[in-house]
Design a protein around this motif. Structure first.
Motif, mmCIF file in Angstrom:
data_model
loop_
_atom_site.group_PDB
_atom_site.id
_atom_site.type_symbol
_atom_site.label_atom_id
_atom_site.label_comp_id
_atom_site.label_asym_id
_atom_site.label_seq_id
_atom_site.Cartn_x
_atom_site.Cartn_y
_atom_site.Cartn_z
ATOM 1 N N LYS A 239 70.998 3.270 -38.999
ATOM 2 C CA LYS A 239 71.205 2.117 -39.865
ATOM 3 C C LYS A 239 70.658 0.875 -39.179
ATOM 4 C CE LYS A 239 75.376 4.010 -42.042
ATOM 5 N NZ LYS A 239 76.827 3.830 -42.300
ATOM 6 N N VAL A 240 69.621 0.269 -39.773
ATOM 7 C CA VAL A 240 69.001 -0.928 -39.198
ATOM 8 C C VAL A 240 68.911 -2.002 -40.280
ATOM 9 C CG1 VAL A 240 67.664 0.372 -37.495
ATOM 10 C CG2 VAL A 240 66.673 -0.070 -39.732
ATOM 11 N N PRO A 241 69.008 -3.272 -39.907
ATOM 12 C CA PRO A 241 68.882 -4.352 -40.896
ATOM 13 C C PRO A 241 67.475 -4.390 -41.474
ATOM 14 C CG PRO A 241 68.953 -5.234 -38.663
ATOM 15 C CD PRO A 241 69.273 -3.783 -38.549
ATOM 16 N N HIS A 242 67.386 -4.768 -42.745
ATOM 17 C CA HIS A 242 66.079 -4.825 -43.406
ATOM 18 C C HIS A 242 66.167 -5.793 -44.591
ATOM 19 C CE1 HIS A 242 68.412 -1.641 -45.424
ATOM 20 N NE2 HIS A 242 67.837 -2.085 -46.530
ATOM 21 N N HIS A 243 65.016 -6.199 -45.054
ATOM 22 C CA HIS A 243 64.948 -7.023 -46.267
ATOM 23 C C HIS A 243 63.571 -6.839 -46.890
ATOM 24 C CE1 HIS A 243 62.395 -9.972 -44.216
ATOM 25 N NE2 HIS A 243 63.280 -9.993 -43.212
ATOM 26 N N CYS A 244 63.429 -7.345 -48.116
ATOM 27 C CA CYS A 244 62.163 -7.186 -48.829
ATOM 28 C C CYS A 244 61.037 -7.931 -48.113
ATOM 29 C CB CYS A 244 62.276 -7.722 -50.259
ATOM 30 S SG CYS A 244 63.480 -6.859 -51.290
ATOM 31 N N ALA B 104 74.893 -13.322 -46.541
ATOM 32 C CA ALA B 104 73.760 -12.661 -45.867
ATOM 33 C C ALA B 104 72.649 -12.423 -46.882
ATOM 34 C CB ALA B 104 74.214 -11.344 -45.251
ATOM 35 N N TYR B 105 71.416 -12.294 -46.361
ATOM 36 C CA TYR B 105 70.280 -12.036 -47.243
ATOM 37 C C TYR B 105 70.425 -10.656 -47.901
ATOM 38 C CZ TYR B 105 67.989 -16.021 -44.999
ATOM 39 O OH TYR B 105 67.677 -17.281 -44.520
ATOM 40 N N GLU B 106 70.099 -10.588 -49.187
ATOM 41 C CA GLU B 106 70.098 -9.306 -49.888
ATOM 42 C C GLU B 106 69.041 -8.381 -49.259
ATOM 43 O OE1 GLU B 106 71.887 -8.042 -52.137
ATOM 44 O OE2 GLU B 106 72.975 -9.672 -53.124
ATOM 45 N N GLN B 107 69.406 -7.099 -49.115
ATOM 46 C CA GLN B 107 68.483 -6.158 -48.483
ATOM 47 C C GLN B 107 67.556 -5.474 -49.479
ATOM 48 O OE1 GLN B 107 71.300 -3.611 -46.323
ATOM 49 N NE2 GLN B 107 70.734 -4.657 -44.432
ATOM 50 N N LEU C 289 63.238 4.639 -45.908
ATOM 51 C CA LEU C 289 64.353 5.346 -46.553
ATOM 52 C C LEU C 289 65.523 4.386 -46.745
ATOM 53 C CD1 LEU C 289 64.244 8.718 -44.591
ATOM 54 C CD2 LEU C 289 62.998 8.060 -46.656
ATOM 55 N N VAL C 290 65.277 3.332 -47.532
ATOM 56 C CA VAL C 290 66.274 2.311 -47.793
ATOM 57 C C VAL C 290 66.313 2.025 -49.285
ATOM 58 C CG1 VAL C 290 66.066 1.252 -45.513
ATOM 59 C CG2 VAL C 290 64.566 0.486 -47.360
ATOM 60 N N CYS C 291 67.386 1.343 -49.699
ATOM 61 C CA CYS C 291 67.545 0.923 -51.091
ATOM 62 C C CYS C 291 67.391 2.104 -52.041
ATOM 63 C CB CYS C 291 66.552 -0.203 -51.408
ATOM 64 S SG CYS C 291 66.797 -1.671 -50.346
ATOM 65 N N ASP C 292 66.453 2.028 -52.966
ATOM 66 C CA ASP C 292 66.295 3.108 -53.936
ATOM 67 C C ASP C 292 65.819 4.403 -53.285
ATOM 68 O OD1 ASP C 292 67.086 1.421 -55.897
ATOM 69 O OD2 ASP C 292 65.076 0.946 -56.632
ATOM 70 N N ARG C 293 65.263 4.325 -52.078
ATOM 71 C CA ARG C 293 64.757 5.516 -51.393
ATOM 72 C C ARG C 293 65.755 6.102 -50.390
ATOM 73 N NH1 ARG C 293 59.411 6.560 -51.222
ATOM 74 N NH2 ARG C 293 59.524 7.125 -49.004
ATOM 75 N N LYS C 294 66.914 5.500 -50.271
ATOM 76 C CA LYS C 294 67.852 5.974 -49.250
ATOM 77 C C LYS C 294 68.390 7.369 -49.565
ATOM 78 C CE LYS C 294 71.980 3.818 -51.262
ATOM 79 N NZ LYS C 294 73.087 2.863 -51.031
ATOM 80 N N ASP C 295 68.426 7.736 -50.848
ATOM 81 C CA ASP C 295 68.899 9.065 -51.214
ATOM 82 C C ASP C 295 67.968 10.169 -50.723
ATOM 83 O OD1 ASP C 295 71.087 7.965 -52.431
ATOM 84 O OD2 ASP C 295 70.244 8.029 -54.451
ATOM 85 N N LEU C 296 66.726 9.820 -50.401
ATOM 86 C CA LEU C 296 65.793 10.826 -49.896
ATOM 87 C C LEU C 296 66.275 11.448 -48.596
ATOM 88 C CD1 LEU C 296 62.290 9.199 -50.577
ATOM 89 C CD2 LEU C 296 63.324 11.152 -51.751
ATOM 90 N N SER C 297 67.041 10.701 -47.823
ATOM 91 C CA SER C 297 67.572 11.240 -46.576
ATOM 92 C C SER C 297 68.540 12.386 -46.856
ATOM 93 C CB SER C 297 68.276 10.130 -45.782
ATOM 94 O OG SER C 297 68.868 10.646 -44.611
ATOM 95 N N THR D 243 65.211 -12.595 -60.109
ATOM 96 C CA THR D 243 65.166 -11.633 -58.998
ATOM 97 C C THR D 243 64.630 -10.283 -59.486
ATOM 98 O OG1 THR D 243 67.446 -10.914 -59.390
ATOM 99 C CG2 THR D 243 67.122 -12.729 -57.844
ATOM 100 N N GLU D 244 64.174 -9.508 -58.554
ATOM 101 C CA GLU D 244 63.664 -8.171 -58.844
ATOM 102 C C GLU D 244 63.797 -7.314 -57.588
ATOM 103 O OE1 GLU D 244 58.936 -8.571 -57.856
ATOM 104 O OE2 GLU D 244 59.599 -9.157 -59.874
ATOM 105 N N LYS D 245 63.560 -6.026 -57.739
ATOM 106 C CA LYS D 245 63.587 -5.134 -56.587
ATOM 107 C C LYS D 245 62.375 -5.385 -55.708
ATOM 108 C CE LYS D 245 66.060 -1.475 -59.057
ATOM 109 N NZ LYS D 245 66.022 -0.055 -59.523
ATOM 110 N N CYS D 246 62.480 -4.922 -54.482
ATOM 111 C CA CYS D 246 61.375 -5.122 -53.532
ATOM 112 C C CYS D 246 60.103 -4.478 -54.077
ATOM 113 C CB CYS D 246 61.724 -4.515 -52.174
ATOM 114 S SG CYS D 246 63.261 -5.144 -51.454
ATOM 115 N N ARG D 247 59.056 -5.271 -54.211
ATOM 116 C CA ARG D 247 57.820 -4.746 -54.776
ATOM 117 C C ARG D 247 56.764 -4.441 -53.713
ATOM 118 N NH1 ARG D 247 54.534 -9.292 -58.162
ATOM 119 N NH2 ARG D 247 56.459 -9.265 -59.417
#
Length: 548
Positions: free
Chosen positions: A45-50, A79-82, A127-135, A104-108
């Motif tokens: 688990k690491v911090p991230h943003h768009c 905190a900033y939205e991830q 593997l974050v946000c919408d892609r985190k389920d891939l893990s 606002t929108e999802k990370c493009r």
């Protein structure tokens, strides 16, 4: 089969050959533990943003903090939205500063990881946000590989032998295990992990069967459990290896490369003499037995060796054989249930290592360390109390611990982790018992088919375990309630199984009652003078091998 049990005694129950055989079977278990749980450390688990570098085109001199203030919304904690960003606009910088952005929108354009962590599956494949389920999907794909391996390698081992299946599985593990470190895409990674999972199933079924069919009756439990202890050691090594190597590709190489040395060692492994006899390959069996006897510095009496002839030509075993006969059907169904619930609680606890609230490396180290006394203790417990009582006690206990965890508050991570370790202890002991018990219950002609079917049942549970954990979003007690109640039911069913302690392995599917029942009937019959052989009473071991 006539004579194989007596000849194996003449060869030696646990001589130098068997010791070297068991030793060679230990090393793959280290790598199996690595592949089973390595992904837990590759997705930190690491911090991230768009990625909002679009604003640099109109404000090239903005500092990082100014850029984030203008382009990222904040959550309720400030905190900033991830996983969301303000929609890009074609305004000038002064207008953006004066009026601000609202839509606002999802990370493009992907994500940014400001802490610059070492390369991991999460950062390299986003593997974050919408892609985190891939893990989680990837972990399930690996479990599907375990299932496919059980489906394929179990029956194949009964048809072509234990030795070739072991070599094929080790080769696949080397090839695809190292190949994972060089994959360019995450979907290729998942495909390679699936093949590695299949190879792990092949090794975990063929090697214990080969060891069990060569060692004496009293040494069977330790032959299997020593390999399980090595698996536990592999989990502990994984904790240290992943702590020292944070680059996921280098970690994958470090965990897969040592198996290369084993591939050249397993060529010396002989085929199972029991399996050769069941296939009617008597001359090959004689040569192997004589070679092993010479290694053990024993001599097989020529007259005894000449008796090594199949009384009737054995038909190849099949999955249907496990369900045609009443006694095998009962054993098969109960063992399928036992493996399923055992795997469910084992992986339910093991894959939850990141959510118990303590350091993941220390928790993994404790999870691996606790398995060693659990599995070593089985060597003595199985001999003292037998297989049935052990299985019927330790499996429900692992479930009861999970049920107790439900009542522990979330702000007590130490208590939760301690209970989870106790549950892992019981589940590990039960798993070792299942391997020994299953190998002794199924006849030689369908032993690997039966073990493969049981392994398939366990793999289905392993696939479901990560999905059951997702039910925690509805209520935190749901996953542990399932992991806890299922083993209690499975353990109670084990009471219906026959005992196999100190009985010889069964070679064919003939007979209509379990081994333990035959022993009891044989004992009572001999007392009444109905079972006579040489010397007036038929030999106990021959009686046990006549029927299953």
């Amino acid at each position: 089969m006539s004579g194989i049990g007596e000849i194996l005694k003449a060869v030696g129950d646990f001589g130098p050959f068997q010791k070297w055989l068991v030793l060679l079977t230990l090393f793959p278990c280290l790598s199996m533990a690595f592949h089973q749980f390595c992904q837990l450390f590759m997705v930190p688990k690491v911090p991230h943003h768009c990625d909002t570098s679009w604003i640099h085109a109109i404000g090239p001199n903005l500092t990082e903090e100014e850029q984030l203030n203008l382009t990222l919304p904040r959550d309720a904690d400030g905190a900033y939205e991830q996983c969301s960003m303000y929609s890009p606009v074609d305004w000038n910088l002064s207008s953006i500063v004066a009026y601000g952005l609202n839509a606002t929108e999802k990370c493009r354009s992907g994500w940014v990881y400001p802490s610059a962590p070492p390369p991991s599956l999460l950062t390299e494949f986003d593997l974050v946000c919408d892609r985190k389920d891939l893990s989680d999907i990837s972990q399930s794909v690996y479990m599907v590989g375990l299932l496919l391996g059980a489906m394929i390698f179990g029956p194949v081992s009964d048809r072509i032998g234990r030795r070739p299946v072991t070599m094929i599985a080790v080769f696949l593990q080397i090839l695809f295990g190292l190949g994972i470190a060089f994959v360019p895409h995450f979907y290729v990674y998942m495909a390679f992990r699936c093949v590695v999972g299949a190879s792990v199933s092949g090794i975990s079924m063929s090697i214990p069967a080969l060891a069990i069919e060569w060692v004496g009756v009293s040494f069977r439990p330790r032959a299997v459990i020593f390999s399980h202890c090595c698996f536990a050691t592999g989990q502990m090594l994984l904790a240290g290896l992943s702590y020292g190597i944070r680059n996921w590709r280098l970690l994958q190489i470090a965990g897969s490369a040592p198996v290369c040395a084993l591939f050249f060692c397993i060529w010396v492994l002989p085929e199972s003499a029991r399996w050769l006899v069941t296939k009617g390959r008597i001359e090959e069996a004689k040569k192997v037995l004589q070679k092993v006897a010479s290694i053990n510095k024993h001599t097989i009496p020529p007259a005894l060796l000449e008796q090594l002839k199949p009384e009737t030509q054995s038909k190849p075993g099949s999955t249907l054989d496990l369900f045609r006969k009443k006694h095998l059907r009962k054993v098969t169904l109960i063992m399928l249930c036992t493996w399923f619930v055992n795997s469910l609680v084992y992986y339910g606890l093991s894959l939850n290592v990141t959510n118990f609230g303590l350091d993941i490396y220390l928790t993994q180290l404790a999870f691996g360390a606790v398995e060693i006394p659990a599995r070593v203790g089985c060597i003595f417990i199985l001999q003292w109390f037998g297989r049935k009582k052990t299985q019927a006690v330790v499996l429900p206990l692992s479930g009861l611990v999970c049920l107790i965890i439900i009542g522990i508050p979330e702000d007590q991570p130490v208590a939760t982790t301690v209970l989870a370790i106790i549950g892992k202890f019981m589940a590990s002991a039960s798993f070792s018992t299942s391997y020994v018990y299953s190998a002794e219950l199924f006849p030689t002609v369908v032993r690997q088919t039966g073990m493969g079917l049981c392994s398939m049942s366990g793999r289905v549970a392993a696939i479901l375990a990560p999905l059951i954990r997702l039910l925690g979003q509805y209520h935190r007690a749901i996953p542990m309630a399932i992991f806890g109640s299922a083993p209690v039911v499975g353990g109670l069913l084990c009471i219906l199984l026959p005992e196999t302690r100190d009985t010889d392995l069964v070679d064919d599917t003939m007979g209509s009652c379990p081994a333990a029942e035959v022993c009891e009937n044989a004992h009572s019959s001999s007392e009444n003078g109905h079972m006579k052989g040489k010397g007036g009473v038929q030999d106990k071991e021959d009686t046990m091998t006549t029927y299953f």
